[in-house]
Write an enzyme that holds these catalytic residues in place. Structure first.
Site, short mmCIF file in Angstrom:
data_model
loop_
_atom_site.label_atom_id
_atom_site.label_comp_id
_atom_site.label_asym_id
_atom_site.label_seq_id
_atom_site.Cartn_x
_atom_site.Cartn_y
_atom_site.Cartn_z
N ARG A 223 -5.69 1.82 -4.45
CA ARG A 223 -4.85 1.15 -3.44
C ARG A 223 -4.83 -0.35 -3.66
O ARG A 223 -5.82 -0.95 -4.07
CB ARG A 223 -5.32 1.48 -2.03
CG ARG A 223 -6.73 1.09 -1.62
CD ARG A 223 -7.87 1.98 -2.10
NE ARG A 223 -7.79 3.38 -1.76
CZ ARG A 223 -8.28 3.91 -0.62
NH1 ARG A 223 -8.93 3.17 0.24
NH2 ARG A 223 -8.16 5.19 -0.38
N ARG B 262 0.84 -1.20 0.00
CA ARG B 262 0.00 0.00 0.00
C ARG B 262 0.87 1.24 0.00
O ARG B 262 1.77 1.39 0.83
CB ARG B 262 -0.89 0.02 1.25
CG ARG B 262 -1.63 1.35 1.49
CD ARG B 262 -2.95 1.37 0.78
NE ARG B 262 -3.65 2.65 0.87
CZ ARG B 262 -4.68 2.90 1.68
NH1 ARG B 262 -5.08 1.97 2.53
NH2 ARG B 262 -5.30 4.06 1.66
N ASP C 177 -9.95 -1.20 6.97
CA ASP C 177 -10.50 -0.25 7.93
C ASP C 177 -11.18 -0.98 9.09
O ASP C 177 -11.91 -1.96 8.86
CB ASP C 177 -11.55 0.64 7.26
CG ASP C 177 -10.96 1.53 6.16
OD1 ASP C 177 -9.79 1.93 6.29
OD2 ASP C 177 -11.67 1.80 5.18
N ASP D 36 -6.76 -1.81 1.31
CA ASP D 36 -7.16 -0.90 2.38
C ASP D 36 -7.89 -1.74 3.42
O ASP D 36 -8.73 -2.56 3.06
CB ASP D 36 -8.10 0.16 1.77
CG ASP D 36 -8.70 1.11 2.79
OD1 ASP D 36 -7.95 1.64 3.63
OD2 ASP D 36 -9.93 1.34 2.73
C1 X6L Z 1 -18.48 13.25 -0.93
C2 X6L Z 1 -17.17 13.37 -0.57
C3 X6L Z 1 -19.03 12.00 -0.96
C4 X6L Z 1 -16.41 12.27 -0.25
C5 X6L Z 1 -18.29 10.88 -0.65
C6 X6L Z 1 -16.71 8.56 0.12
C7 X6L Z 1 -14.79 9.93 0.29
C8 X6L Z 1 -15.93 7.46 0.39
C9 X6L Z 1 -14.02 8.81 0.56
C10 X6L Z 1 -16.96 11.00 -0.28
C11 X6L Z 1 -16.15 9.82 0.05
C12 X6L Z 1 -14.57 7.59 0.61
C13 X6L Z 1 -13.33 2.76 -1.51
C14 X6L Z 1 -14.00 3.56 -2.44
C15 X6L Z 1 -12.61 4.75 -1.33
C16 X6L Z 1 -13.67 1.38 -1.46
C17 X6L Z 1 -15.25 1.80 -3.20
C18 X6L Z 1 -13.77 6.36 0.91
C19 X6L Z 1 -12.29 6.38 0.84
N1 X6L Z 1 -12.47 3.52 -0.82
N2 X6L Z 1 -14.95 3.10 -3.29
N3 X6L Z 1 -13.54 4.81 -2.30
N4 X6L Z 1 -14.63 0.97 -2.32
N5 X6L Z 1 -16.19 1.30 -4.01
O1 X6L Z 1 -13.13 0.60 -0.68
O2 X6L Z 1 -14.31 5.32 1.21
S1 X6L Z 1 -11.75 6.16 -0.83
MG MG Z 2 -11.41 2.67 3.36
MG MG Z 3 -8.30 2.96 5.29
#
Ligand code: X6L
Ligand code: MG
Ligand code: MG
Length: 164
Positions: free
Chosen positions: A90, A81, A95, A93
């Protein structure tokens, strides 16, 4: 119940998640009790990146929440990572979604995870393994998923170790 969310969207996504689960299971004081199916999910947050594979596992552990986080971060690092782009792609990840009823808000770790209850890539696999357990605001993961996971953004991909 203690649950971890796993995601990968770089390289051998299924291999990365399989390796992460194996390394967590091999971690002293950590026992992996349940493993959800893999789900292929559209990226959320930063959308210009490959689709993810996501899964959720339930663990039993003698580690405290911070020690468990340390194990997760070490496994992430061991699997290559790199943290360059925030919310970017990534290899893996991991969590900590919640740790029993522990509530914690520090720089390193917030429990329960502040947004897991609105993320379908967490709720759908969680619903598979968490059964009737209330996971947020007295609601089950299935109830939370039913309220917000209607479109096809989370698709069943297969079980770990069965060739996807
Ligand atoms: C507005 C702003 C709306 C930010 C949503 C949602 C930011 C999720 C970060 C958000 C916002 C995240 C994964 C992902 C990420 C994952 C899928 C996060 C961190 N990790 N999409 N996006 N799976 N499908 O594990 O969860 S980045
Ligand atoms: Mg995450
Ligand atoms: Mg994380």
């Amino acid at each position: 119940m203690i649950c971890l969310g796993l995601g990968s969207n770089l390289g051998d996504r299924e291999g990365n998640i399989a390796a992460a689960v194996a390394r967590l299971a091999a971690w002293p004081g950590v026992s992996v009790e349940k493993v959800s199916s893999l789900y292929e999910t559209a990226p959320v947050g930063y959308t210009d990146q490959p689709d993810f594979l996501n899964a959720v596992i339930a663990v039993v552990t003698t580690l405290g929440p911070r020690e468990l986080l340390t194990a997760c971060l070490a496994v992430e690092r061991g699997l290559g990572r790199e943290r360059s782009v925030r919310w970017g792609p990534r290899t893996v990840d991991i969590d900590v979604l919640f740790y029993d009823d522990v509530v914690l808000d520090s720089d390193e770790l917030t429990l329960p995870h502040p947004r897991f209850h609105e993320r379908c890539f967490v709720l759908v696999p969680l619903a598979e393994i968490a059964g009737d357990a209330p996971v947020f605001a007295g609601k089950t993961a299935a109830e939370l998923a039913a309220a917000c996971c209607g479109d096809g953004a989370v698709r069943l991909y297969g079980k770990l170790g069965r060739g996807g």
